[in-house]
Motif scaffolding. Structure first.
Motif, short mmCIF file in Angstrom:
data_model
loop_
_atom_site.label_atom_id
_atom_site.label_comp_id
_atom_site.label_asym_id
_atom_site.label_seq_id
_atom_site.Cartn_x
_atom_site.Cartn_y
_atom_site.Cartn_z
N MET A 29 62.64 2.67 229.15
CA MET A 29 63.50 3.84 229.32
C MET A 29 62.64 5.06 229.65
O MET A 29 61.64 5.30 228.97
N ALA A 68 66.51 9.41 229.79
CA ALA A 68 67.36 9.51 228.59
C ALA A 68 67.08 10.77 227.78
O ALA A 68 67.45 10.85 226.62
N ALA A 70 64.52 14.25 226.48
CA ALA A 70 63.20 14.44 225.89
C ALA A 70 62.97 13.32 224.88
O ALA A 70 63.93 12.78 224.32
N ASP A 71 61.72 12.99 224.67
CA ASP A 71 61.38 11.94 223.72
C ASP A 71 61.70 12.43 222.30
O ASP A 71 61.07 13.38 221.81
N ILE A 72 62.66 11.78 221.66
CA ILE A 72 63.11 12.26 220.34
C ILE A 72 62.01 12.09 219.30
O ILE A 72 61.89 12.88 218.38
N GLY A 116 67.31 16.24 228.32
CA GLY A 116 66.31 16.81 229.23
C GLY A 116 66.38 16.21 230.62
O GLY A 116 66.07 16.88 231.61
N GLU A 119 69.00 18.01 232.33
CA GLU A 119 68.54 19.38 232.61
C GLU A 119 67.63 19.41 233.84
O GLU A 119 67.68 20.34 234.64
N GLU A 141 72.55 16.62 223.05
CA GLU A 141 71.65 17.19 222.02
C GLU A 141 72.38 17.55 220.74
O GLU A 141 71.85 17.41 219.64
N LEU A 144 72.28 15.35 217.96
CA LEU A 144 71.00 15.29 217.24
C LEU A 144 70.77 16.59 216.48
O LEU A 144 69.66 16.86 216.02
N GLY A 149 67.56 22.31 225.40
CA GLY A 149 66.51 23.32 225.29
C GLY A 149 65.77 23.63 226.59
O GLY A 149 64.91 24.49 226.61
N THR A 294 68.88 2.57 216.67
CA THR A 294 68.05 1.96 217.72
C THR A 294 67.32 0.75 217.15
O THR A 294 67.28 -0.31 217.78
N LYS A 297 69.64 -2.26 216.64
CA LYS A 297 70.06 -3.00 217.84
C LYS A 297 69.19 -4.23 218.05
O LYS A 297 69.59 -5.19 218.68
N LYS A 298 67.96 -4.17 217.51
CA LYS A 298 67.02 -5.29 217.74
C LYS A 298 67.10 -6.34 216.64
O LYS A 298 66.53 -7.41 216.77
#
Ligand SMILES: C[C@H](O)CC(=O)SCCNC(=O)CCNC(=O)[C@H](O)C(C)(C)COP(=O)(O)OP(=O)(O)OC[C@H]1O[C@@H](n2cnc3c(N)ncnc32)[C@H](O)[C@@H]1OP(=O)(O)O
Length: 704
Positions: A29, A68, A70-72, A116, A119, A141, A144, A149, A294, A297-298
């Protein structure tokens, strides 16, 4: 990093079109990370220096995602608001440079384009997306606990108007291609196969002038109109958030600020507020839900390999059977055969499915042909025709042990030897149901929540003899149905109803102490639950409560004995919404408290305690029981307990679930509170052993 490993790479066509490919190495991703700042700066510098570029296409190198966001994980690692503010400001700066390029910049979007990523696309001059079902555009966002931003709060209202932008940013909703085109978020939605060709053609055209929407004009120049729209949005938002989600207020504030004082100042404010929100406990809690789901899911539920599923059977065409058949056919895409004792049951399930599918058709999510195809994958009858080739049967008949035993036997007689019998019970122990089975290894609990098509949680309940393969198979099925499964222990109430029961009992005690119904419901709404406990009892059904509670008392003890109200209510034909009256009346459009219920219960309603105190009183009973469940192994981890409570009951997400909330309060404080309540209201509040031990050891459920 070598040139080849760069996440951002440029290439040039003979026709003057430059291509900017985004492809984060070794990740499936694309996300935006601070490590890429230098690469993007280099790419922009190269584009600025290059002569004869006619246009630029920004696209993804991944097969099924754009970006997907910004890296959370990167955001979660920030230690100060200033650090997070800097990240946002850097993104803003780079996107502004992209926007300022002298030629036409077109984003070619396929798959998720979120946060992001969206954006970045908004900073491009045009956007073309694929009309594929995987394509989703949005600024999630807020979910979260953040605001967009890197320019989202400023560019989106200017592109699609304030009202539509507020709706998208405040809800975090993700648009499919058609809707994105309709709102003007994208300029074109085309088949995936021609996405890049169309984007290239666009890029060769002159850079478009920015369009002004009517709303844009109205908002920019008209302070009164602006105030009205924002006041309305603030009111609507507050009704939903009750002040528990600071991101929503910040979003309103920053968008308004930007429209009032211009883009430049708006961006500054956006980055500042973003930084503050990243450090907020609400955002930390909401991010933890993302990380938990997340990871889940695995997970497969057991070490065994799941068995193959080709067809699914459903027993019972009631509300649950209808919902289960729907998610099985339309989400998991398995053909479903329903069996009911009466034709009406089958018709009911069919009508339920049709209604849900037709809603999707009306919203143009599916075509008429797709609706018909999905309806054809659901069949039914009053005998076991077709059950000889189903791999899993989900049983959703009445909560009656004898009847469930009969179902187990009939399935063993009519289906294959390896067919799994998954029982959707909410109260009967699975080992008792399995007692009737010749092949108990195939019997497992699969507890859905109502309405099935909406509620995200499923409890998977193996009894001691359930085979690991059975567990893995139903976990896989639940995931395909779009659910988040948690594997829980085979004890009364499993996990969700077990922690709900003492909370509901306490609410009933509060009510009997004379607190008005609306006051009590509002107290828990303010705490952050989606509905108040008395409304919930009406929705679930007083008769259901009356059935479950004695089972809990018998197996788990006297602390589950609630005040004796069920019989009084049922004798007065008050089952809740389904019978038109419970604590509320449901015969007019707006539900209202049925004041006669006070007399029936011998109560003089009078507001005595503060809402916050009532909310704490009811919630503490839930927290204590959740800790017991972890101690007894009913849930496998605090994380499962948090997700179960949030997805199954609607425990306030901004608190992160009962365990994160206890950590936030401090276990020592939780124990103190429980002891204080025990002194005031009785033994049932006594803190469980686990909490006492943890308080003594200074422990928390999660590592800080
Ligand atoms: C400055 C900006 O305004 C701030 C932001 O952009 S905040 C971020 C906003 N974006 C989001 O909230 C989107 C978060 N992601 C999602 O909702 C979902 O991942 C999705 C809908 C994109 C895809 O879902 P799905 O296909 O089921 O894949 P899913 O399993 O969730 O994700 C695949 C991988 O991508 C990762 N991932 C997805 N989005 C991510 C993100 N924004 N940050 C970090 N990792 C992310 C997942 O952790 C997972 O990693 P793993 O395989 O190593 O565990």
């Amino acid at each position: 990093m070598t040139q080849q490993e760069s996440a951002f790479s440029l290439s040039y066509g003979d026709n003057g079109v430059a291509w900017l490919k985004i492809d984060v190495p070794e990740e499936k991703m694309n996300t935006l990370q601070s490590a890429f700042v230098e690469q993007v700066s280099d790419v922009l510098a190269e584009l600025k220096a290059k002569q004869n570029i006619k246009g630029l296409v920004v696209h993804s190198g991944k097969p099924d995602n754009f970006i997907a966001g910004a890296d959370i994980r990167m955001l979660a690692a920030c230690t100060t608001a200033e650090e997070a503010q800097q990240l946002a400001a850097k993104g803003q700066e780079l996107f502004a440079e992209l926007e300022a390029l002298p030629f036409h910049v077109v984003a070619a979007i396929h798959g998720p384009c979120l946060g992001g990523g969206m954006e970045l696309a908004l900073a491009c001059h045009s956007r073309v997306c694929s009309d594929d079902d995987k394509t989703r555009l949005g600024l999630p966002e807020v979910q979260l606990g953040l605001l967009p931003g890197s320019g989202g709060t400023q560019r989106l209202p200017r592109l699609i108007g304030v009202a539509n932008a507020l709706d998208m940013i405040l809800t975090g909703k993700q648009l499919r291609a058609k809707k994105a085109k309709k709102l003007g978020v994208v300029d074109e939605a085309v088949p995936h196969s021609i996405l890049l060709d169309i984007a290239e053609k666009q890029a060769l055209k002159a850079k478009p002038k920015r369009k002004h929407s009517f709303q844009d004009w109205a908002m920019g120049g008209n302070a009164l109109g602006r105030s009205l729209v924002f006041d309305q949005a603030a009111k609507k938002t507050h009704e939903k958030t009750r002040g528990n989600y600071p991101a929503a207020d910040a979003i309103l504030e920053v968008i308004k600020f930007g429209l009032q004082f211009g883009m430049e100042k708006g961006l500054k404010q956006e980055a500042k507020r973003f930084g503050e929100l990243v450090m907020s406990p609400e955002s930390a809690a909401l991010r933890s839900i993302f990380f938990a789901t997340t990871a889940m899911k695995k997970e497969t539920g057991s070490d065994a390999k799941p068995g193959d599923i080709k067809r699914v059977g459903v027993l019972g065409g009631g509300l649950m059977g209808g919902g289960i058949s729907h998610v099985t056919a339309s989400k998991a895409k398995y053909p479903v055969r329903i069996k009911d004792i009466a034709n009406d049951g089958i018709l009911n399930a069919m009508a339920y499915n049709y209604k849900l599918l037709d809603k999707k058709r009306k919203r143009r999510i599916i075509s008429k042909a797709e609706l018909q195809k999905q309806m054809m994958s659901i069949t039914g009858g009053t005998d076991y025709t077709g059950f000889d080739c189903v791999d899993v049967v989900v049983e959703a008949v009445f909560e009656d042990l004898k009847l469930k035993h009969q179902m187990v036997k009939e399935i063993e007689d009519n289906a294959k030897a390896e067919t799994i019998f998954a029982t959707n019970t909410s109260s009967l122990p699975i080992h008792q149901i399995a007692e009737a089975a010749e092949r108990p290894e195939n019997v497992v609990g699969l507890h859905y929540f109502s309405p099935v098509e909406k509620m995200p949680l499923v409890e998977v309940i193996p009894h001691a003899g359930t085979s690991p393969e059975t567990v893995a198979t139903v976990v896989a099925l639940a995931k395909k149905q779009g659910k988040t499964p948690i594997v829980v222990g085979d004890k009364a109430g499993f996990y969700v109803n077990r922690i709900l029961a003492p909370y509901m009992n306490e609410a009933a005690s509060v009510l009997l102490s004379g607190e008005p119904i609306e006051h009590l419901d509002a107290a828990l709404l303010d705490f952050g639950f989606p509905v108040g406990p008395i409304t919930l009892l009406d929705e679930v059904g007083v008769d259901i409560g009356a059935k479950i509670m004695p089972i809990m008392v018998e197996e788990l003890g006297e602390r589950f004995r609630g005040p004796d109200v069920f019989d009084v209510l049922l004798n007065d034909d008050r089952k809740g919404r389904k019978s038109g009256k419970g604590f509320y009346l449901y015969n007019s459009k707006k539900k209202s408290v049925d004041k006669t219920v006070y007399k029936l219960l011998n109560i003089k309603p009078e507001k005595k305690a503060e809402g916050a105190a009532l909310a704490m009183r009811c919630s503490l009973m839930m927290l204590n029981e959740a800790a017991r469940c972890l101690d007894e192994g009913v849930i496998q981890s605090a994380r499962d307990g948090d997700i179960g409570a949030i997805f199954g009951i609607g425990f306030p997400p901004f608190l992160g679930g009962p365990f994160r909330y206890m950590d936030q309060l401090g276990i020592k404080r939780v124990v103190e509170l429980l002891n204080e309540h025990a002194d005031k209201y009785g033994e049932r509040f006594k803190p469980c052993d686990k909490l006492i031990a943890m308080a003594n050891e200074g422990q928390s459920f999660y590592q800080a």
